[in-house]
Scaffold this motif. Structure first.
Motif, PDB file in Angstrom:
ATOM      1  N   ILE A 182      43.065  35.599  43.205  1.00  0.00           N
ATOM      2  CA  ILE A 182      44.142  36.321  43.533  1.00  0.00           C
ATOM      3  C   ILE A 182      44.436  36.427  44.774  1.00  0.00           C
ATOM      4  CG2 ILE A 182      45.398  38.461  42.775  1.00  0.00           C
ATOM      5  CD1 ILE A 182      44.030  38.503  40.035  1.00  0.00           C
ATOM      6  N   ALA A 185      47.497  38.707  47.803  1.00  0.00           N
ATOM      7  CA  ALA A 185      48.966  39.282  47.697  1.00  0.00           C
ATOM      8  C   ALA A 185      49.141  40.675  47.652  1.00  0.00           C
ATOM      9  CB  ALA A 185      49.160  38.982  46.062  1.00  0.00           C
ATOM     10  N   GLY A 221      50.061  28.713  39.690  1.00  0.00           N
ATOM     11  CA  GLY A 221      50.772  29.331  38.706  1.00  0.00           C
ATOM     12  C   GLY A 221      49.643  30.374  38.043  1.00  0.00           C
ATOM     13  N   GLY A 223      48.002  33.090  38.873  1.00  0.00           N
ATOM     14  CA  GLY A 223      48.080  34.331  39.329  1.00  0.00           C
ATOM     15  C   GLY A 223      47.633  34.595  40.798  1.00  0.00           C
ATOM     16  N   ILE A 224      47.679  33.598  41.610  1.00  0.00           N
ATOM     17  CA  ILE A 224      47.685  33.613  43.150  1.00  0.00           C
ATOM     18  C   ILE A 224      48.912  33.730  43.552  1.00  0.00           C
ATOM     19  CG2 ILE A 224      45.359  32.332  42.970  1.00  0.00           C
ATOM     20  CD1 ILE A 224      47.123  29.952  44.303  1.00  0.00           C
ATOM     21  N   ASP A 225      48.844  34.470  44.924  1.00  0.00           N
ATOM     22  CA  ASP A 225      50.336  34.437  45.663  1.00  0.00           C
ATOM     23  C   ASP A 225      50.841  32.980  45.861  1.00  0.00           C
ATOM     24  OD1 ASP A 225      52.461  34.518  47.601  1.00  0.00           O
ATOM     25  OD2 ASP A 225      51.372  36.491  48.495  1.00  0.00           O
ATOM     26  N   TRP A 226      51.543  32.285  45.105  1.00  0.00           N
ATOM     27  CA  TRP A 226      51.822  31.208  45.203  1.00  0.00           C
ATOM     28  C   TRP A 226      52.818  30.586  46.500  1.00  0.00           C
ATOM     29  CZ3 TRP A 226      57.271  30.091  44.554  1.00  0.00           C
ATOM     30  CH2 TRP A 226      57.812  31.172  43.818  1.00  0.00           C
ATOM     31  N   GLU A 227      53.377  31.657  46.970  1.00  0.00           N
ATOM     32  CA  GLU A 227      54.258  31.311  48.177  1.00  0.00           C
ATOM     33  C   GLU A 227      53.251  31.204  49.471  1.00  0.00           C
ATOM     34  OE1 GLU A 227      58.731  33.088  47.854  1.00  0.00           O
ATOM     35  OE2 GLU A 227      57.064  34.633  47.498  1.00  0.00           O
TER      36      GLU A 227
END
Lengths: 310, 264
Positions: A182, A185, A221, A223-227
């Protein structure tokens, strides 16, 4: 161009909805005052038809030790027309990751591959804290037909302990899929994450050190900061990114395409099958690009190791 | 026919949204064959005075007669903020809200709060459904400024127990929503309640089994768009097999349950 009135349009939509609901893609041309414009009306695409239309290779899937799990995975893959799944069995989160555990995990994957040889591609797992056993597992599992590695959170991917593993996979020309935590974020690492979990910046460091290696950044997708993840890998050509995970945030795929380019993206579900398929179908992609994402990109990798589908 | 029971306009302060205007929502609905959609204004989460968000929502609907036909607007009420009864009167009686939306985690109150219970009773008296989501976004990748708490389905029970004869629209089943999460009495209460759950959430994995356990009248298509992608909520329905769900029940999922729940 011929104007289509709204009543006719909705009648068509209703007819399609009976056969199978449609889905967005080409945006309706609408002038904001409730009347259709003269632009070409969008083609309503049947959702059931779209599911069947695209061949799919799920680049990030798992099997479990529970009885009947292989069949369950195949059943939902059939529902969504997922032809092949690249499976692994990661070790228990927070465990020591001893050789007996990763060998058991790999044996499960081998069993699944044997039971469904036309559906499952296998990936091995290992723990570089046990270098001898890990290298032996690479030889054993690739010898039995596995096509890459799925690594977890015992050691960061840029840790020198991983160097011999990466070098071995360069020799094999195979992909290394690394779980992503994760991360940052919320500024601090999530309390659930172990110290050894990798974040995209760690993968970038490893990829720059080994430009001939191929990496797959796991589940934007998931749960990581995808941006942040997509931005981190801009311009790093040997990192591929899979769009799997339970978080089907709208326009995630579009953002990934914009940052990374469609050619470096893999479709995957990480066993969140509906979200995995749904957000690719919902993305604003051309037909050709959707085909690349669902199937072509991963098949290109498979071709590079002589294992391509058809 | 298709009715989406979970869609939004407005802004999300931590990420740029697209598709978050009435115009874009109608475009999406037309392209997907969606006839009507329940519409919430996200700004109601972040404005202290939520009536401003309701005003925005109804001003947006006034722009186009098509919007008024296609959208089913819900008003956001914060029962611990000054003038909430006035907001209820304004949004329901003057502006024409068809339901009430609560954001207890964002607005900082418990469902057992007496004011919240009073609001639920008012909604019940007006035959208006009360909508709540288990979460708005996945809290893991959200901003450090966002809340981190999410609900399981069981967390909605304090209000359902307090006002069991109200109507509840539960959205985005993102966390434990399995019937096993309830004890026998709770499960019985949920089954008896006029409660509708949408299909947008990640825990809607085996919809046919969930329908068997909660009742086939308890679910309806919802997208949670433009927070979540526009397709997945419908995909869960479309991929149900004939041996799992009859055509009649599939129609109930697509529009029938929403229609009777919302009184359309």
């Amino acid at each position: 161009m011929k104007t289509q009135n709204r009543r006719n349009f909705l009648a068509k939509a209703a007819a399609l909805a009976v056969a199978g609901s449609a889905l967005p893609g080409a945006a309706m041309s609408f002038d904001g005052r409730g009347t259709m414009t003269d632009e070409e009306p969008p083609v309503l695409r049947s959702l059931a038809g779209e599911v069947k239309k695209y061949r799919k290779i799920d680049a990030h899937a798992h099997v479990y030790f529970t009885k009947g799990n292989f069949e369950q995975v195949i059943d939902i893959a059939d529902r969504l027309n997922i032809e092949k799944l690249v499976i692994s069995r990661p070790m228990v989160p927070g465990g020591k990751g001893e050789p007996s555990e990763f060998i058991d995990c790999n044996n499960l994957v081998l069993k699944a591959m044997k039971q469904f040889p036309n559906r499952f591609f296998g990936q091995l797992t290992l723990n570089p804290q046990y270098p001898k056993e890990s290298m032996e597992e690479i030889v054993r599992c690739t010898g039995e037909g596995m096509i890459g590695a799925k690594l977890y959170n015992h050691v960061k991917i840029n840790d020198p302990l991983f160097y011999p593993v990466i070098e071995k996979f360069i020799d094999l020309k195979m992909l290394i899929l690394m779980h992503m935590g994760i991360g940052i974020a919320r500024i601090q690492y999530d309390a659930r994450e172990p110290k050894g979990v990798s974040i995209p910046e760690n993968m970038v460091e490893a990829a720059l050190r080994y430009p001939e290696a191929k990496f797959q950044l796991a589940h934007i997708g998931g749960g990581i900061d995808w941006e942040a993840a997509c931005k981190a890998v801009i311009g790093v050509p040997n990192i591929f990114v899979d769009v799997s995970g339970s978080n089907n945030a709208a326009h995630m795929v579009d953002f990934a395409v914009k940052c990374i380019g469609v050619d470096r993206l893999f479709f995957g579900c990480d066993n969140s099958f509906y979200q995995g398929v749904g957000h690719v179908l919902g993305a604003n992609l051309t037909d050709a690009d959707r085909n690349k994402l669902f199937f072509g990109n991963y098949n290109k990798y498979l071709k590079s190791i002589g294992r391509n589908v058809d | 026919m298709l009715i989406d029971v979970n869609s939004y306009i407005g802004h999300w302060p931590f990420r740029r949204l697209k598709g978050n205007t009435c115009k874009e929502q109608v475009a999406r609905m037309n392209a997907a064959g969606i006839d009507k959609a329940v519409l919430f204004n996200l700004n109601g989460i972040f404005y202290k005075n939520v009536q401003s968000a309701n005003d925005e929502l109804f001003e947006a609907l006034k722009e186009n007669s098509e919007y008024r036909k296609r959208f089913i607007p819900f008003a956001t009420i914060n029962p611990i903020y000054s003038g909430w009864k006035h907001d209820f009167e304004e949004s329901v009686k003057k502006q024409g809200a068809k339901g009430i939306r609560l954001y207890p985690l964002y607005h900082g109150y418990e469902l057992s709060n007496p004011a919240c219970i009073e609001l639920a009773k008012m909604a019940k008296d007006h035959k208006l459904p009360i909508a709540m989501a288990l979460r708005m976004v996945d809290s893991r990748p959200s901003s450090w400024l966002d809340i981190s708490k999410e609900w399981a389905l069981k967390d909605t029970l304090p209000l359902i127990k307090a006002v069991p004869d109200a109507k509840y629209l539960i959205l985005n089943l993102a966390n434990n929503s399995n019937f096993g999460a309830f004890d026998k009495d709770e499960l019985s209460l949920v089954r008896k309640t006029q409660l509708l759950m949408d299909t947008s959430g990640r825990m809607v994995m085996e919809l046919a089994d969930m329908m068997k356990n909660y009742g086939s009248d308890k679910f309806a298509f919802g997208s949670h768009y433009p927070i979540l992608d526009p397709v997945t909520g419908l995909l869960r329905i479309e991929t149900l097999r004939p041996e799992e769900v009859s055509n009649a029940d599939k129609e109930k999922l697509c529009y029938g349950n929403a229609k009777s729940f919302l009184g359309l």
